[in-house]
Every structure is written in structure tokens, then in C-alpha cells.
Design a protein around this motif. Structure first.
Motif, PDB file in Angstrom:
ATOM      1  N   PHE A   1      16.579  29.147  96.718  1.00  0.00           N
ATOM      2  CA  PHE A   1      17.146  30.298  97.411  1.00  0.00           C
ATOM      3  C   PHE A   1      16.368  30.563  98.692  1.00  0.00           C
ATOM      4  O   PHE A   1      16.928  30.720  99.780  1.00  0.00           O
ATOM      5  N   MET A   2      15.060  30.581  98.549  1.00  0.00           N
ATOM      6  CA  MET A   2      14.186  30.897  99.677  1.00  0.00           C
ATOM      7  C   MET A   2      14.386  29.928 100.841  1.00  0.00           C
ATOM      8  O   MET A   2      14.616  30.331 101.971  1.00  0.00           O
ATOM      9  N   PHE A   3      14.317  28.640 100.553  1.00  0.00           N
ATOM     10  CA  PHE A   3      14.406  27.687 101.650  1.00  0.00           C
ATOM     11  C   PHE A   3      15.794  27.634 102.274  1.00  0.00           C
ATOM     12  O   PHE A   3      15.923  27.367 103.466  1.00  0.00           O
ATOM     13  N   SER A   4      16.820  27.878 101.488  1.00  0.00           N
ATOM     14  CA  SER A   4      18.152  27.835 102.055  1.00  0.00           C
ATOM     15  C   SER A   4      18.441  29.086 102.878  1.00  0.00           C
ATOM     16  O   SER A   4      19.076  29.026 103.926  1.00  0.00           O
ATOM     17  N   TRP A   5      17.934  30.212 102.390  1.00  0.00           N
ATOM     18  CA  TRP A   5      18.167  31.474 103.074  1.00  0.00           C
ATOM     19  C   TRP A   5      17.490  31.503 104.457  1.00  0.00           C
ATOM     20  O   TRP A   5      18.020  32.056 105.415  1.00  0.00           O
ATOM     21  N   VAL A   6      16.310  30.895 104.535  1.00  0.00           N
ATOM     22  CA  VAL A   6      15.570  31.011 105.786  1.00  0.00           C
ATOM     23  C   VAL A   6      15.888  29.926 106.822  1.00  0.00           C
ATOM     24  O   VAL A   6      15.559  30.065 107.988  1.00  0.00           O
ATOM     25  N   GLU A   7      16.525  28.878 106.419  1.00  0.00           N
ATOM     26  CA  GLU A   7      16.748  27.758 107.333  1.00  0.00           C
ATOM     27  C   GLU A   7      17.826  28.089 108.342  1.00  0.00           C
ATOM     28  O   GLU A   7      18.861  28.637 108.019  1.00  0.00           O
ATOM     29  N   LEU A   8      17.606  27.741 109.584  1.00  0.00           N
ATOM     30  CA  LEU A   8      18.565  28.104 110.624  1.00  0.00           C
ATOM     31  C   LEU A   8      19.223  26.923 111.314  1.00  0.00           C
ATOM     32  O   LEU A   8      20.435  26.888 111.504  1.00  0.00           O
ATOM     33  N   LEU A   9      18.434  25.938 111.694  1.00  0.00           N
ATOM     34  CA  LEU A   9      18.946  24.872 112.560  1.00  0.00           C
ATOM     35  C   LEU A   9      20.190  24.208 111.988  1.00  0.00           C
ATOM     36  O   LEU A   9      21.240  24.137 112.639  1.00  0.00           O
ATOM     37  N   LEU A  10      20.077  23.728 110.745  1.00  0.00           N
ATOM     38  CA  LEU A  10      21.222  23.029 110.179  1.00  0.00           C
ATOM     39  C   LEU A  10      22.385  23.983 109.938  1.00  0.00           C
ATOM     40  O   LEU A  10      23.546  23.636 110.144  1.00  0.00           O
ATOM     41  N   ALA A  11      22.045  25.212 109.495  1.00  0.00           N
ATOM     42  CA  ALA A  11      23.104  26.186 109.227  1.00  0.00           C
ATOM     43  C   ALA A  11      23.891  26.484 110.495  1.00  0.00           C
ATOM     44  O   ALA A  11      25.109  26.617 110.471  1.00  0.00           O
ATOM     45  N   LYS A  12      23.199  26.570 111.614  1.00  0.00           N
ATOM     46  CA  LYS A  12      23.884  26.849 112.864  1.00  0.00           C
ATOM     47  C   LYS A  12      24.682  25.650 113.346  1.00  0.00           C
ATOM     48  O   LYS A  12      25.792  25.776 113.846  1.00  0.00           O
ATOM     49  N   THR A  13      24.089  24.461 113.189  1.00  0.00           N
ATOM     50  CA  THR A  13      24.736  23.259 113.705  1.00  0.00           C
ATOM     51  C   THR A  13      26.048  22.973 112.996  1.00  0.00           C
ATOM     52  O   THR A  13      26.991  22.470 113.601  1.00  0.00           O
ATOM     53  N   LEU A  14      26.103  23.283 111.702  1.00  0.00           N
ATOM     54  CA  LEU A  14      27.268  22.891 110.939  1.00  0.00           C
ATOM     55  C   LEU A  14      28.358  23.956 110.877  1.00  0.00           C
ATOM     56  O   LEU A  14      29.343  23.791 110.179  1.00  0.00           O
ATOM     57  N   THR A  15      28.131  25.077 111.568  1.00  0.00           N
ATOM     58  CA  THR A  15      29.142  26.139 111.467  1.00  0.00           C
ATOM     59  C   THR A  15      29.575  26.600 112.850  1.00  0.00           C
ATOM     60  O   THR A  15      28.899  26.360 113.841  1.00  0.00           O
ATOM     61  N   ALA A  16      30.715  27.258 112.901  1.00  0.00           N
ATOM     62  CA  ALA A  16      31.184  27.788 114.182  1.00  0.00           C
ATOM     63  C   ALA A  16      31.660  29.215 114.028  1.00  0.00           C
ATOM     64  O   ALA A  16      31.076  30.129 114.573  1.00  0.00           O
ATOM     65  N   VAL A  17      32.715  29.415 113.257  1.00  0.00           N
ATOM     66  CA  VAL A  17      33.285  30.753 113.131  1.00  0.00           C
ATOM     67  C   VAL A  17      33.433  31.167 111.667  1.00  0.00           C
ATOM     68  O   VAL A  17      32.950  32.202 111.251  1.00  0.00           O
ATOM     69  N   GLU A  18      34.107  30.297 110.906  1.00  0.00           N
ATOM     70  CA  GLU A  18      34.453  30.655 109.534  1.00  0.00           C
ATOM     71  C   GLU A  18      33.246  30.904 108.650  1.00  0.00           C
ATOM     72  O   GLU A  18      33.206  31.818 107.845  1.00  0.00           O
ATOM     73  N   ALA A  19      32.275  30.021 108.777  1.00  0.00           N
ATOM     74  CA  ALA A  19      31.137  30.087 107.857  1.00  0.00           C
ATOM     75  C   ALA A  19      29.871  30.460 108.599  1.00  0.00           C
ATOM     76  O   ALA A  19      28.776  30.155 108.161  1.00  0.00           O
ATOM     77  N   LYS A  20      30.035  31.130 109.710  1.00  0.00           N
ATOM     78  CA  LYS A  20      28.900  31.421 110.581  1.00  0.00           C
ATOM     79  C   LYS A  20      27.886  32.312 109.882  1.00  0.00           C
ATOM     80  O   LYS A  20      28.196  33.412 109.456  1.00  0.00           O
ATOM     81  N   PRO A  21      26.648  31.840 109.803  1.00  0.00           N
ATOM     82  CA  PRO A  21      25.625  32.638 109.141  1.00  0.00           C
ATOM     83  C   PRO A  21      25.145  33.756 110.060  1.00  0.00           C
ATOM     84  O   PRO A  21      25.314  33.686 111.275  1.00  0.00           O
ATOM     85  N   ILE A  22      24.506  34.736 109.467  1.00  0.00           N
ATOM     86  CA  ILE A  22      24.063  35.892 110.226  1.00  0.00           C
ATOM     87  C   ILE A  22      23.079  35.489 111.315  1.00  0.00           C
ATOM     88  O   ILE A  22      23.041  36.079 112.398  1.00  0.00           O
ATOM     89  N   ALA A  23      22.323  34.437 111.045  1.00  0.00           N
ATOM     90  CA  ALA A  23      21.339  33.984 112.029  1.00  0.00           C
ATOM     91  C   ALA A  23      22.019  33.595 113.334  1.00  0.00           C
ATOM     92  O   ALA A  23      21.530  33.885 114.427  1.00  0.00           O
ATOM     93  N   ALA A  24      23.179  32.932 113.203  1.00  0.00           N
ATOM     94  CA  ALA A  24      23.878  32.497 114.404  1.00  0.00           C
ATOM     95  C   ALA A  24      24.420  33.703 115.168  1.00  0.00           C
ATOM     96  O   ALA A  24      24.353  33.758 116.400  1.00  0.00           O
ATOM     97  N   THR A  25      24.953  34.678 114.418  1.00  0.00           N
ATOM     98  CA  THR A  25      25.477  35.883 115.061  1.00  0.00           C
ATOM     99  C   THR A  25      24.370  36.573 115.848  1.00  0.00           C
ATOM    100  O   THR A  25      24.594  37.045 116.969  1.00  0.00           O
ATOM    101  N   MET A  26      23.180  36.592 115.252  1.00  0.00           N
ATOM    102  CA  MET A  26      22.077  37.274 115.922  1.00  0.00           C
ATOM    103  C   MET A  26      21.687  36.591 117.213  1.00  0.00           C
ATOM    104  O   MET A  26      21.449  37.246 118.215  1.00  0.00           O
TER     105      MET A  26
END
Lengths: 360, 266, 288
Positions: free
Chosen positions: B196-221
Motif C-alpha cells: 500500500f505504502m509504495f504504491s500510494w507514494v509513487e508518482l512517476l509511473l502513475a503519472k506516465t500511464l494515466t491521462a484523464v480517466e485514471a488520473k491520480p491526485i498527484a497528477a492533478t496537483m
């Protein structure tokens, strides 16, 4: 080296102990002679480790004093008491060599290097550690490491007493006797006071001149192994020592004489001053139980083979009575009678030997 | 000297709390107050920033998206890691040591190396901008971690337990689910916590793989910081809210934290 | 515990993990290797270029600079975080409610999303309006991390120390808690000083957890991306552009697939090599 007095020691691990059960040590009053070999024997939780820790200074007793000779050392920290302790599992300084391990207590006290080397070699020879002095301590076997632990205690010339807290616990069974013999041999050579804590009666009986049996925070008896065996002062001692343990039979007392199964049982002592409502029992070892034509009627329930002896278990009602017979002696079939040797049959009141009471 | 020992952790914790305090205090200020000058605490206390986040889907969906893929990833990682850890713990098999080592090397992979290839891979299989994509991608380093942690806990359970169950006639899966997993419940908890911890805090991959539908809060920020100028109060509130799941999780596992670390298998 | 039995059917249990990780690791790495030895001018046409990209990267001063910055960064934070973490672990309470409080509060930085960590410090250190920035400037220190490389580095390091020291401290604490009381008692009886206790009892017994802590911090700091990007963007200029940041700039920013791929492989290799070296050095005493 000095005589050790334990004066009215009581200890509780709780801040405000209320009930009896809150006290790990209820009352201990003892004297250990200089150079003696003592064993503190008892089951887990009887308070023996607590007592040991109080003597070594790792715990400060709730009440009472500890004196080495005439000096009250109750408030002194461990390194000023001149004691040594060997723990249940080997405690060595892994990163140091065997030599440096043994030298450590001396170097900490500022002893000159030449003296350190001489002393270390002397003790290493005593413990058969000579060839391993340059090796890293971490590489030795468990018994080797325990010897290092022991050595660190012996290396200081001013040690009053060596405490051993179940030191053979992690040693391989086939090496236990070697280390045990070494300890006995050591004691005979250097004549230092040694206190050996254990729950194993064999270890206690073979090592010690005097065995101190402890039960529920109290010392119930101190004596030589023979004394403990033949004249237990408490039913616990009778039960704990010897295999199988002493038979304890609930009985009535009339006019100071014991009665069991409707007839009087002759005992070596009488219970004249027994209070009303006290728990009275007869104690007799299986070695002193004999089958006879008349006596207490019993039913033979089990026969176990114990090498050169046989343990015959019989029952009278709900009470179990065990007899130890020679392997060739005949064993009755079903219904039989047993008698006890009066010289070794004793009356106990509330667990204590009648006529002596709780005179700890 | 030992009387002042408590100062060390105390000062350290004070140091840890300062930036957090600052973030919280900013989240309750208006942007005007923030940009207007320096104030130690909010002069004009306001909930406006939080209100905006809770009412604007572009914002709160960010949290929903993040939580979604994190939960999927944790469940997935632990689920596949359990049988694998059991295999490593109980058996020797062809290539087992090399396999274990290879798994661990993935934990040390720089995410940056995988950013572009992941983008291309997940686009190619049509999973771009989905929660499952991020959940799968995070498996790269979470699965080895889960296997490592679980194997440690499992090795602490004596094999006699397994043998007894098999003698009693339990089929493997029934034994595994009804007997074995309860025996390592603490381990499952620790593994799930770290995934949970490592997935919640990771940003680079989460941002790279999403655009609108699954956009994580980190990207919005990060988008907010660059496009609409410095809406610092809003940013601070969004950041503060991201600490909430973490705080919850720590509170629940507070008794196990030291124990879990004690296995030394982070 | 008796030796483990051999059972090749255990592969079925391991298969899901292998598939999942291989999918995420092998396929992308194959693409990377592919790109690293090819050139493209668009239109999906590729030409084999052999080791051109590797040559280019290895000789590029840009790569050297990033690598040096990275090594410097990792060295500094290891030098600070490991001793600091150990010191904190030694000073933490051993039990009681204060221990729980300590553990919970110390864990907080570890659970904050990395971009929020960067954003938090970004705001915290702003010269005019951030608590740290304002305080420093008011104390007479000229401080502006957005414009001065030294201030940027100092802030970056402070942020990483803030973020990750707790990990070292918690691991060290766990190792410390595992030391049986008897060792401390024996040391007391032997008359050992507090320093001797640390050097001969505590430190050796913490070796295992410290190895893990150092390895983890080494690997993770070498791979760091998000926090510095959000804090400084790699600047001012490229003064805080560490390896990952540079790589992402080349790969996702410039879409220079070839050089990016080559750099990726070299990067990964460096990490594997250094990790292996670290591991060997730290466990050299443990072969017994």
C-alpha cells in the motif's frame, strides 16, 4: 571472597504489590559460606532467577539486604560487587577474539597489559581454551562460548561469587556432562563460591554441596542431596526430588498420630500441635513402600519398567501410591496390601514437616 | 547525560512536524494571505480550499483514482505473492535461488528507466489511462517486496504444521487458506502495508500511464501548480488530504510497525 | 530445521509472480535494448546502429555531470541519514505509550506521496512566504533555493533527510530491540563503558538491519525522481538534475529514444554493480 548474607529479602516486580501472589520472592534468609558450591533448585517461576539477579546487583530488592562479609552492598551496582555471572545462553563479544573477550573485564578496570596477558593465559589453560585464544569468539561452539563467559568471570582476581543461571540450557546433550564436570573440577581447584541455578535436579545434585530448594518465592529447604532425599522438610521437596517423587497421601490426625484408610500409620514424627483445619498429609518415598500381607488395601493399576527397578502404581480409592521394587521382586496381581517403612514415613502439616513448621 | 536522551527523538519529531504544520496552516489560508506576506498561522481561517476539493470532481476523483489503483495493486501483489513465497519457503526447485535474486533486482530498478517503455507497452495493449495499468505497473516492485516479506514470515512457521494437515487429509488449497494464512496473518498485514505504502507514494509511473480517466491526485496537483499559477492554498489542502490514508494506516498498524520492521525485510 | 525437499512442481506456485513481474520487467527491457541499438527518423522506420548510442552516452559530458551529481547526492545523504537514524534509534524509549507516539509520528513522512513531499518543501522553503525561507532570510542568511545552486542542494538534502531518516531509525530500532537483555547485563558486570557497549554489543548486533537500511537507501536515493523534480525541477539551471531526472528529460521530454535507452541500460547496470559491491562489502564479515 567472603561469606554472603541474604537478609530478609523480599521482592516484587509490581509497583504496589497487594496479594501474596504479587511477590516474586516472599522471604529469603540465608547464608552462603565462602567457597561453597550451592545450587538453587526449583521449577520455573519459583524465584530463583530473581534471587540470582538480586545477588548480582541487576535488581534492587524491594525489601531486605545483601551483605558480602560485613559490607552492605544492597545499593552497589554490579561492577562494584565483584561478582561474575554466566547466563542461560552464551554471551560473548562477537567481534573480539577469545583473548580479547577474556581480557575485556580487566582492561575496563585499567589493569596493566602484562598482567592482563598473564591472567588470560592462566584462565584459558584452566578452561582448555588455550589453542583458541586468537580465534574470533563468534566462531566457537556453544560450550566453547559458555566457557568464555565463565572465563570472563574467573579472570578477575577479586571475584566474590560466580553465579550460573542455567548455563547448560543451550549446550548439546552429549556435551552437557563435560561442561558440568569442568565446573565441578573448577570449583574444587579454585574454591570460589559458586551458585548454580537450575530446574534440573540431576545438575543440582551432582554439582552442589548444598542444594537450596525454592518454591513459590520461598526457600523450602537447604541441605545436602542425601538430606533432601531422605528427610524432605516440605512435600514439594519430596515431590520434586527423586524420580519418581515422594508419595503424598492426605490423612487424618488423631492424638498426634496419622490415620489413613481407617488404621493408624506409624510415622517418624508426630503432629502434636497441629491446628484444626490444617491440611495433613503422609509423605513416603516409593523406595520405602513395600507389599505385605496386611496393611493398606490397594489395587495395582500399572507397572512400569525403569531399568533395574520397577515402578508399581497402585490406588486406594482416589489416592495414588507408588512403590519402587527391584526388577526381580514379585508384583502382586490385582488386590494387595502395602506398608511403609516407619523410619522414612513422615507427617506433613500444610506442606511442612510436622513439628518444624515454616522456619526458613 | 541520559537525562537529556529524550531530547534527541523529541527534536527530531519537531523537525518532522514543521513542514507538515506549514502545509496544514497554508491549507487554511486564502491565496491572498499566502502571497501577501508571511504569517505564522492563518489570520483569516478558511475552509474554502477544502470545500473546492470536495465539490470539484477534477479534484476529488484524483483521490478516488489513486485509492482505486493502490487497493487493486495491494490485493493483486499479495495474492500472487502468497503461493510464490510458500514455494520459496518450503521447497527447493530448479533455479530457485536465481529466481529469488532476479525478483529482488526488480525492486532496485530505477522507475525512470521504465517510464517510456511502460508508456509504450500499456498503450500497445490498450490499457493506457486505466487503473489496472497503474496497478499492474506497480507490481514490478511490489510483488518482489511482498514475496520477500511473506517468505520471511512463512519460514518462521514450522513445516510440521503443513505435514500434519496433509496427513489429516486436507487438500492443498484448503490447508493454505484455512490453516496456513491465518498462521501468518501478521505477515500478510505487513506485506499489505508496505505494498500500500509504495504504491500510494509513487508518482512517476502513475503519472506516465494515466491521462484523464485514471488520473491520480498527484497528477492533478502538479498540473495545478504549473497552469493556474500559484494557487498555493488549494495545493496545500490537496497535499494535506493525501496524508490522511497514510495516517489511518499507520494508526491501525501501530502495534505491528516495530514488529514488521523487526523482520528487517522492508 | 531439516533441509527443504526438492519439488519442481513448486514452479506452478511461482508462475503467477513470474508472469506478472516478467511482463513488467522483461518486455519493457527488451524494448529498451531494442531502442538502444537502433536509430529512427520517425515513420516507424528503424536502422541498426550498434553501439553508437552507448558510445555517445558514455562520452557525453552531460551524462558525466548527472552521474557525478547523483554520486555526490547519494554519498551525502548516506553519510547523514545512517548515523542520524542510528542515533535516534539509540535514544528512543524502549516501551510504553511514548514509544507508540514516537513510532507513529516518525512514520508519517514515509507515507506521504512523493510529489506532496516535494510540494511541501517547495512551499516550506520559499524565500518570502515559506516558514523556513522566511526564517533563514530574517536571521540574516541570504537564502533562495530557486536561484542559488548551493541553497537548492541544501534544501534538497534537508528534504531527503526529513523524508527518509525515519526508515533507517525504525530499522535500527528493530535491530536494537532484538538484543537480549543478558548482553547488557553481562557488559555491566564486565564494567564496560557506554561507548564500549555501543561498539561491542549494539553495533555488531545491528549489522544485519543496518546492511538492509544502507542498501535500501543507496538504491532508492540513486533512483530518486519525483521529490527533486517537484522541489526544484532539476534547477536552478541543471544544478540539481540527478540521473533519473536527466533520463526522463531525454526519454519523455525529447523523445530521443536511442540515447535514452542506452542511458537506461547503463544506469541500471551501474545500480546493479554498485549494489552488489555494497552488499559484498557489508556482509563480508558474516560468512561463518
Amino acid at each position: 571472597m567472603a561469606r554472603i548474607h541474604l537478609e530478609q529479602l523480599r521482592h516484587s516486580y509490581l509497583a504496589s504489590p497487594a496479594a501474596d501472589a504479587d511477590w516474586a520472592l516472599k522471604k529469603v534468609n540465608m547464608q552462603w559460606e565462602d567457597g561453597g558450591a550451592y545450587a538453587l533448585l526449583g521449577p520455573s517461576g519459583c524465584g530463583k532467577t530473581t534471587l540470582l539477579s538480586i545477588v548480582s546487583g541487576l535488581i534492587r530488592p524491594t525489601a531486605g539486604r545483601v551483605l558480602f562479609g560485613d559490607v552492605d552492598i544492597t545499593d552497589s551496582p554490579p561492577d562494584q560487587r565483584n561478582i561474575a555471572q554466566v547466563f542461560q545462553f552464551p554471551v560473548v563479544y562477537d567481534t573480539m577474539s577469545v583473548f580479547d573477550n577474556l581480557a575485556f573485564p580487566l582492561r575496563n578496570r585499567g589493569v596493566a597489559e602484562t598482567q592482563v596477558a598473564a591472567r588470560v593465559h592462566e584462565i584459558a589453560a584452566l578452561l582448555d581454551l588455550g589453542p583458541m585464544l586468537t580465534q574470533r569468539a563468534a566462531g566457537l561452539t556453544a560450550d566453547g562460548k559458555q566457557k568464555i563467559s565463565l572465563g570472563r568471570g574467573l579472570v578477575r582476581a577479586d571475584v566474590n561469587v560466580i553465579m550460573l543461571d542455567e548455563p547448560l540450557t543451550v549446550i548439546d546433550p552429549h556435551l552437557k556432562w563435560r561442561l558440568r564436570s569442568k565446573l565441578k573440577e573448577l570449583h574444587q581447584r579454585i574454591r570460589m563460591t559458586m551458585v548454580y541455578v537450575t530446574h534440573d535436579q540431576n545438575e543440582a545434585m551432582t554439582f552442589a554441596d548444598q542444594v537450596v530448594v525454592m518454591h513459590e518465592g520461598m526457600v523450602v529447604q537447604t541441605g545436602t542431596p542425601v538430606e533432601l532425599f531422605e528427610r524432605p522438610r516440605h512435600t514439594f521437596v519430596g515431590h520434586f526430588i527423586g524420580s519418581p517423587g515422594m508419595n503424598v497421601l492426605p490423612c487424618d490426625v488423631e492424638g498426634g498420630v496419622a490415620r489413613f484408610a481407617g488404621s493408624p500409620v506409624p510415622t517418624a514424627n508426630t503432629a502434636d500441635g497441629a491446628k484444626r483445619g490444617a491440611r495433613t498429609e503422609i509423605g513416603v518415598r516409593p523406595e520405602f513402600v513395600r507389599f505385605a500381607d496386611s496393611g493398606i488395601p490397594v489395587r495395582v493399576t500399572q507397572v512400569s519398567d525403569a531399568g533395574r527397578n520397577r515402578i508399581v502404581e497402585t490406588r486406594h480409592g482416589d489416592t495414588v501410591i507408588r512403590a519402587l521394587l527391584d526388577e526381580h521382586a514379585p508384583v502382586p496381581a490385582d488386590i494387595a496390601h502395602v506398608g511403609f517403612d516407619p523410619q522414612f514415613t513422615r507427617l506433613y502439616v500444610d506442606g511442612w514437616l510436622a513439628g518444624e513448621g515454616d522456619a526458613a | 547525560m541520559t537525562r537529556f536522551k529524550w531530547l534527541v527523538p523529541a527534536l527530531y519529531i519537531l523537525f518532522l512536524m514543521l513542514p507538515i504544520y506549514w502545509l496544514l496552516s497554508m491549507s487554511f489560508k486564502t491565496t491572498n494571505e499566502i502571497l501577501g506576506g508571511f504569517t505564522l498561522w492563518p489570520q483569516k481561517f478558511t475552509f474554502e480550499n477544502y470545500r473546492k476539493i470536495f465539490t470539484d470532481p477534477t479534484w476529488y476523483m484524483g483521490y478516488v483514482n489513486s485509492l482505486t489503483y493502490v487497493v487493486i495493486n495491494t490485493a493483486l501483489s499479495v495474492a500472487v505473492a502468497l503461493p510464490a513465497a510458500y514455494a520459496f519457503s518450503r521447497y527447493r526447485f530448479l533455479g530457485d535461488k536465481h529466481l529469488f535474486f532476479w525478483l529482488l533486482t526488480n525492486r532496485m530498478a530505477p522507475a525512470a528507466v521504465f517510464a517510456l517503455p511502460f508508456f509504450q507497452l500499456y498503450s500497445a495493449i490498450g490499457l493506457f489511462d486505466t487503473h489496472i495499468a497503474v496497478a499492474l505497473a506497480h507490481c514490478l516492485f511490489n510483488v518482489p517486496l511482498a514475496v520477500w516479506i511473506l517468505e520471511g514470515f512463512m519460514s518462521g512457521v514450522p513445516r510440521e504444521l503443513d505435514e500434519l494437515a496433509f496427513i489429516d487429509g486436507y487438500p492443498f488449497w484448503k490447508f493454505f487458506l484455512k490453516i496456513f494464512i491465518p498462521a501468518i496473518a501478521a505477515g500478510v498485514g505487513v506485506a499489505a502495508f508496505f505494498c500500500f505504502m509504495f504504491s500510494w507514494v509513487e508518482l512517476l509511473l502513475a503519472k506516465t500511464l494515466t491521462a484523464v480517466e485514471a488520473k491520480p491526485i498527484a497528477a492533478t496537483m502538479t498540473r495545478t501548480a504549473s497552469t493556474s499559477g500559484y494557487e498555493l492554498g488549494l495545493l496545500a489542502a490537496a497535499g494535506a488530504l493525501t496524508m490522511v490514508p497514510g495516517a489511518f494506516v499507520i494508526y491501525f498498524v501501530r502495534n505491528y510497525i516495530a514488529k514488521g520492521f523487526a523482520l528487517g525485510r522492508v | 530445521m531439516s533441509a527443504k525437499p526438492v519439488n519442481h512442481r513448486a514452479w506452478w506456485l511461482v508462475l503467477p509472480v513470474v508472469l506478472l513481474v516478467a511482463f513488467n520487467a522483461v518486455i519493457p527491457l527488451m524494448t529498451v535494448v531494442n531502442y538502444s541499438v537502433q536509430e529512427t527518423f520517425g515513420d516507424n522506420k528503424f536502422f541498426f546502429e550498434g553501439l553508437t548510442w552507448f558510445n555517445q552516452v558514455v562520452h557525453s559530458s552531460r551524462f558525466h555531470d548527472s552521474l557525478l551529481r547523483q554520486l555526490l547526492f547519494t554519498a551525502i545523504i548516506l553519510a547523514i541519514e545512517v548515523p542520524l537514524g542510528v542515533a535516534i534509534a539509540l535514544a528512543m524509549p524502549r516501551k510504553g505509550v511514548w514509544l507508540s507516539v514516537c513510532l507513529v509520528l516518525m512514520s508519517m513522512p514515509l507515507l506521504i506521496p512523493w510529489n506532496v513531499v516535494g510540494a511541501m518543501w517547495n512551499i516550506f522553503a520559499l524565500p518570502e512566504i515559506g516558514l523556513l525561507g522566511w526564517s533563514l532570510n530574517n536571521l540574516g542568511i541570504v537564502y533562495n533555493y530557486t536561484q542559488e545552486p548551493f541553497a537548492a542542494w541544501a534544501t534538497l538534502i534537508a528534504m531527503d533527510v526529513w523524508h527518509w531518516t525515519s526508515l533507517v531509525a525504525l530499522l535500527a530500532y528493530a535491530g536494537l530491540s532484538a538484543i537480549p537483555d543478558a548482553y547488557y547485563q553481562a557488559a555491566k558486570i564486565d564494567g564496560a563503558s557506554a561507548w564500549s557497549v555501543f561498539r561491542y554489543v549494539q553495533l555488531p548486533k545491528m549489522k544485519h538491519v543496518l546492511t538492509i537500511a544502507v542498501l535500501l537507501r543507496f538504491m532508492d536515493s540513486f533512483n530518486i525522481y519525483t521529490e527533486p523534480v517537484v522541489l526544484t525541477g532539476g534547477g536552478p539551471g541543471n544544478s540539481t538534475t540527478l540521473l533519473s531526472i536527466d533520463l526522463v528529460k531525454i526519454a519523455l521530454g525529447q523523445f530521443d529514444l536511442g540515447p535514452a535507452a542506452a542511458m537506461s541500460l547503463i544506469y541500471f547496470l551501474i545500480i546493479l554493480l554498485l549494489s552488489w559491491v555494497f552488499y559484498r562489502v557489508m556482509t563480508r564479515g558474516e560468512e561463518e
